[in-house]
Design a protein around this motif. Sequence first.
Motif, PDB file in Angstrom:
ATOM      1  N   MET A  71       0.835  -1.188   0.000  1.00  0.00           N
ATOM      2  CA  MET A  71       0.000   0.000   0.000  1.00  0.00           C
ATOM      3  C   MET A  71       0.870   1.238   0.000  1.00  0.00           C
ATOM      4  SD  MET A  71      -2.768  -1.201   2.835  1.00  0.00           S
ATOM      5  CE  MET A  71      -3.679   0.318   2.696  1.00  0.00           C
ATOM      6  N   ALA A  72       0.458   2.234  -0.714  1.00  0.00           N
ATOM      7  CA  ALA A  72       1.188   3.502  -0.736  1.00  0.00           C
ATOM      8  C   ALA A  72       0.749   4.344   0.442  1.00  0.00           C
ATOM      9  CB  ALA A  72       0.923   4.243  -2.049  1.00  0.00           C
ATOM     10  N   PRO A 115      10.878   8.370  -4.972  1.00  0.00           N
ATOM     11  CA  PRO A 115      10.171   7.259  -5.649  1.00  0.00           C
ATOM     12  C   PRO A 115      11.049   6.023  -5.831  1.00  0.00           C
ATOM     13  CG  PRO A 115       9.785   9.353  -6.771  1.00  0.00           C
ATOM     14  CD  PRO A 115      10.867   9.603  -5.780  1.00  0.00           C
ATOM     15  N   GLN A 116      12.317   6.235  -6.180  1.00  0.00           N
ATOM     16  CA  GLN A 116      13.209   5.089  -6.378  1.00  0.00           C
ATOM     17  C   GLN A 116      13.490   4.360  -5.076  1.00  0.00           C
ATOM     18  OE1 GLN A 116      13.614   8.115  -7.502  1.00  0.00           O
ATOM     19  NE2 GLN A 116      14.347   8.159  -9.619  1.00  0.00           N
ATOM     20  N   VAL A 117      13.664   5.111  -3.991  1.00  0.00           N
ATOM     21  CA  VAL A 117      13.975   4.451  -2.725  1.00  0.00           C
ATOM     22  C   VAL A 117      12.768   3.675  -2.210  1.00  0.00           C
ATOM     23  CG1 VAL A 117      13.338   6.306  -1.102  1.00  0.00           C
ATOM     24  CG2 VAL A 117      15.194   4.783  -0.546  1.00  0.00           C
ATOM     25  N   LYS A 118      11.558   4.130  -2.495  1.00  0.00           N
ATOM     26  CA  LYS A 118      10.367   3.380  -2.078  1.00  0.00           C
ATOM     27  C   LYS A 118      10.291   2.041  -2.802  1.00  0.00           C
ATOM     28  CE  LYS A 118       7.407   7.239  -0.692  1.00  0.00           C
ATOM     29  NZ  LYS A 118       6.152   7.986  -0.972  1.00  0.00           N
ATOM     30  N   ARG A 119      10.547   2.075  -4.118  1.00  0.00           N
ATOM     31  CA  ARG A 119      10.538   0.815  -4.864  1.00  0.00           C
ATOM     32  C   ARG A 119      11.653  -0.116  -4.398  1.00  0.00           C
ATOM     33  NH1 ARG A 119       9.483   4.399  -9.270  1.00  0.00           N
ATOM     34  NH2 ARG A 119      11.703   4.327  -9.852  1.00  0.00           N
ATOM     35  N   TYR A 159       1.397  -1.932  11.475  1.00  0.00           N
ATOM     36  CA  TYR A 159       1.715  -1.652  10.086  1.00  0.00           C
ATOM     37  C   TYR A 159       3.056  -0.937   9.945  1.00  0.00           C
ATOM     38  CZ  TYR A 159      -3.039  -2.850   8.783  1.00  0.00           C
ATOM     39  OH  TYR A 159      -4.213  -3.509   8.580  1.00  0.00           O
ATOM     40  N   PRO A 160       4.180  -1.564  10.273  1.00  0.00           N
ATOM     41  CA  PRO A 160       5.456  -0.853  10.263  1.00  0.00           C
ATOM     42  C   PRO A 160       5.884  -0.427   8.874  1.00  0.00           C
ATOM     43  CG  PRO A 160       5.806  -3.216  10.517  1.00  0.00           C
ATOM     44  CD  PRO A 160       4.335  -2.998  10.599  1.00  0.00           C
ATOM     45  N   GLY A 161       5.546  -1.208   7.828  1.00  0.00           N
ATOM     46  CA  GLY A 161       5.988  -0.836   6.489  1.00  0.00           C
ATOM     47  C   GLY A 161       5.342   0.446   6.015  1.00  0.00           C
ATOM     48  N   GLU A 162       4.029   0.540   6.180  1.00  0.00           N
ATOM     49  CA  GLU A 162       3.344   1.752   5.750  1.00  0.00           C
ATOM     50  C   GLU A 162       3.749   2.933   6.611  1.00  0.00           C
ATOM     51  OE1 GLU A 162      -1.188   3.150   4.676  1.00  0.00           O
ATOM     52  OE2 GLU A 162      -0.719   1.064   5.099  1.00  0.00           O
ATOM     53  N   THR A 163       4.004   2.688   7.880  1.00  0.00           N
ATOM     54  CA  THR A 163       4.487   3.760   8.737  1.00  0.00           C
ATOM     55  C   THR A 163       5.839   4.270   8.261  1.00  0.00           C
ATOM     56  OG1 THR A 163       3.337   2.745  10.603  1.00  0.00           O
ATOM     57  CG2 THR A 163       5.022   4.375  11.110  1.00  0.00           C
ATOM     58  N   LEU A 164       6.703   3.379   7.816  1.00  0.00           N
ATOM     59  CA  LEU A 164       8.007   3.787   7.316  1.00  0.00           C
ATOM     60  C   LEU A 164       7.874   4.666   6.077  1.00  0.00           C
ATOM     61  CD1 LEU A 164      11.101   3.631   7.279  1.00  0.00           C
ATOM     62  CD2 LEU A 164      10.889   1.494   6.005  1.00  0.00           C
ATOM     63  N   LEU A 165       7.004   4.268   5.149  1.00  0.00           N
ATOM     64  CA  LEU A 165       6.800   5.091   3.964  1.00  0.00           C
ATOM     65  C   LEU A 165       6.201   6.435   4.324  1.00  0.00           C
ATOM     66  CD1 LEU A 165       5.492   2.494   1.359  1.00  0.00           C
ATOM     67  CD2 LEU A 165       7.792   3.361   1.684  1.00  0.00           C
ATOM     68  N   SER A 166       5.324   6.459   5.317  1.00  0.00           N
ATOM     69  CA  SER A 166       4.757   7.731   5.764  1.00  0.00           C
ATOM     70  C   SER A 166       5.831   8.617   6.369  1.00  0.00           C
ATOM     71  CB  SER A 166       3.644   7.480   6.786  1.00  0.00           C
ATOM     72  OG  SER A 166       2.618   6.690   6.223  1.00  0.00           O
ATOM     73  N   GLU A 167       6.738   8.034   7.114  1.00  0.00           N
ATOM     74  CA  GLU A 167       7.825   8.819   7.693  1.00  0.00           C
ATOM     75  C   GLU A 167       8.750   9.372   6.612  1.00  0.00           C
ATOM     76  OE1 GLU A 167       9.874   6.584  10.629  1.00  0.00           O
ATOM     77  OE2 GLU A 167       8.113   6.256  11.864  1.00  0.00           O
ATOM     78  N   ILE A 168       8.998   8.579   5.568  1.00  0.00           N
ATOM     79  CA  ILE A 168       9.820   9.084   4.464  1.00  0.00           C
ATOM     80  C   ILE A 168       9.133  10.249   3.785  1.00  0.00           C
ATOM     81  CG2 ILE A 168      10.792   8.488   2.211  1.00  0.00           C
ATOM     82  CD1 ILE A 168      11.280   5.684   3.228  1.00  0.00           C
ATOM     83  N   ASN A 169       7.805  10.139   3.574  1.00  0.00           N
ATOM     84  CA  ASN A 169       7.063  11.259   2.992  1.00  0.00           C
ATOM     85  C   ASN A 169       7.102  12.482   3.892  1.00  0.00           C
ATOM     86  OD1 ASN A 169       6.297  10.042   0.607  1.00  0.00           O
ATOM     87  ND2 ASN A 169       4.408   9.190   1.461  1.00  0.00           N
ATOM     88  N   SER A 170       6.994  12.248   5.208  1.00  0.00           N
ATOM     89  CA  SER A 170       7.008  13.372   6.135  1.00  0.00           C
ATOM     90  C   SER A 170       8.363  14.048   6.179  1.00  0.00           C
ATOM     91  CB  SER A 170       6.628  12.882   7.543  1.00  0.00           C
ATOM     92  OG  SER A 170       5.354  12.292   7.545  1.00  0.00           O
TER      93      SER A 170
END
Length: 637
Positions: free
Chosen positions: A7-8, A315-319, A337-348
């Motif tokens: 999930m994004a 975008p590249q690091v997320k993939r 949900y640690p994975g989605e939390t990690l992506l949220s932290e990267i966005n933040s």
Amino acid sequence: MCTQYAMASRGGEPSVTANIPLQMDYETKVFPHTGGYGRYNRIVVVFSWFPNFAVMLNLFSDVFYTLIPDSYHCKPDPQLLPSAFLLSNFSRQGYLNLTIPWVNGTGLSHCELFKYPPNTSDFSENVPRERVSCTNGWEYAHVAGLQSNFVTEWNLVCSDYWKIPVQHICFMTGWILGYIFLGSLCDWLGRRRGFLLSISLSSLLGVAVCLSNSAVAFLLLRLSQGTMLAGVFVSSYIARLELCDPPHRLMVAMVSGFFTVFAELLLPGIAVLCHDWPVLQAVATLPLLLLLSYWCCASVFPESPRWLLATAQIPQVKRSLQEFTIRNGVCLRDEIYPGETLLSEINSAYGDDCQPRYYSVLELRRTRVIWKNCLILSFTLFIGTGIQYCFTRNLHSYSTNFYFSYFLRVITGALACIFICLSVNRFGRRGMLLLCAIITGLSSLLLLALTQYLRGGLVLVLSVVGLLFSQALAMLSAFFACEVMPTVVRGGCLGLVLAAGCVGMAASSLMELQNNGGYFLHHVIFASFAVLSVLCIMLLPESKRKPLPDSLKEGESQRRPPLFLSQPGRDNLPLLCTRPPLSEYNPDNYSRLVSATRRMLTKDNLPYRIAVPTHSALLSDSESQGQDNETLRDVLS
């Protein structure tokens, strides 16, 4: 199936849209969520060792290409003999003694022939004979391992001997240029693209070397191939260490050193089987051609997610993180949900519109600590590679057999790898680098001052000890440099350090270019440098059990620890003890709490539910209040 990053990140997350993004701690906040040093990381590390074998096979084959035969002499020229000469009256050895001068202590002359008067019939030593240079080429004994090489192909002896050290200097010049420019290119294009570019061009140039038909073409092609081989080495070296956690970094780097030793051990046998230098070059190029399969199999040599995050390529690091997490088998835990939390932290931390930012070694002009570390480690690697010539030359004086000095150097290299594996994780990088520099300097000084007073066995022991620790000094300097340099400029900085090591290797060829005329000065200079490096090493930081620095700020924050640990109770003054400061607000922990709480509230299966009556009220508010008052009076009565 693991779906941690399926999930994004959803909208509404706080983001930072500044031009300069905040840096996330990759080692503690990102790396554990991707599985750490898991199964996929280990597979990629294994595939990163194979380029090291291919590169070293091409590097050390230069030893066999430029090896001068132990025995060679001019071909007899019948035109220099009188007309009355009959070959049938002389044996083979007598014919050689008649046409080639004899040099006391070395046998037949390498570069001269006898020229007789045209009408003489006297072939004794009393006849006046003129000495002339070779006119009909040379006859060579078999070269070690090969029947023909670069020297015998184009007769690079006597007056053309200078072309051999020039060829080695040009080959090392190619490595120097490759380390500097392709190392910096790895910081701009990435580890994978820098590797693929280097491996493709090195393969093509390796094939071209096989087809070279002149000494000049061979020299230029080897220079170009050395440039590309340096890019293969530095890109694979960096990529392998950036995929490891601190406990495994040393062993991963040293196993690549054992691949180097394995390539050196195989090379003499391969040379014997190949006979001719073009065949040996083709065999050495074959592993490079096999590595071209990395173009098709991106999963065996992926881009470094650490570098992608450090340069803010979101975008590249997320993939990349999604791929590493799935392949490492890290599954989703439903409660947080640690994975989605990690992506949220990267966005933040970085924001959606954050632009990538690339760095070069020119950024070192504005640094102090990074530049100092790079300069010191370049100095120690220069000493470690340059001083080895002083020790190997003593091995040649002990035994003229080529294989004796060759395999002794390979064995000491293997022992140096074992020594580093057993000691560096226990006693630290800086302490063992200091020990290697001290022993190398002492061995060199003892040989310099006492060689004429020592027996051959002691000279051999000192030479072996010095060779062992000088190789350990070189290996540890390169590894140490890769650990203390920031990710954003690690390719360029490591390239500068390794280029300094190639300058030390080229110094031996400069001595051979002068026919070893400056050997004593060469030995004195490097022995003095080894002693001086002991003081410089004290200024380095310690990287044992520490994460790799990613930004220039982290690289500048490295500080020099004390060499010897102080006693626990020393300088403990209770009256001067200060209370530790209170813990400060941590936005990362707060963002994780908000994300987890919001997700729990959006679930349908909450652990509790507030019961709401579905039927309508039968009494009005005033009537129900009166009924409650009556009930209360009845209870009190």
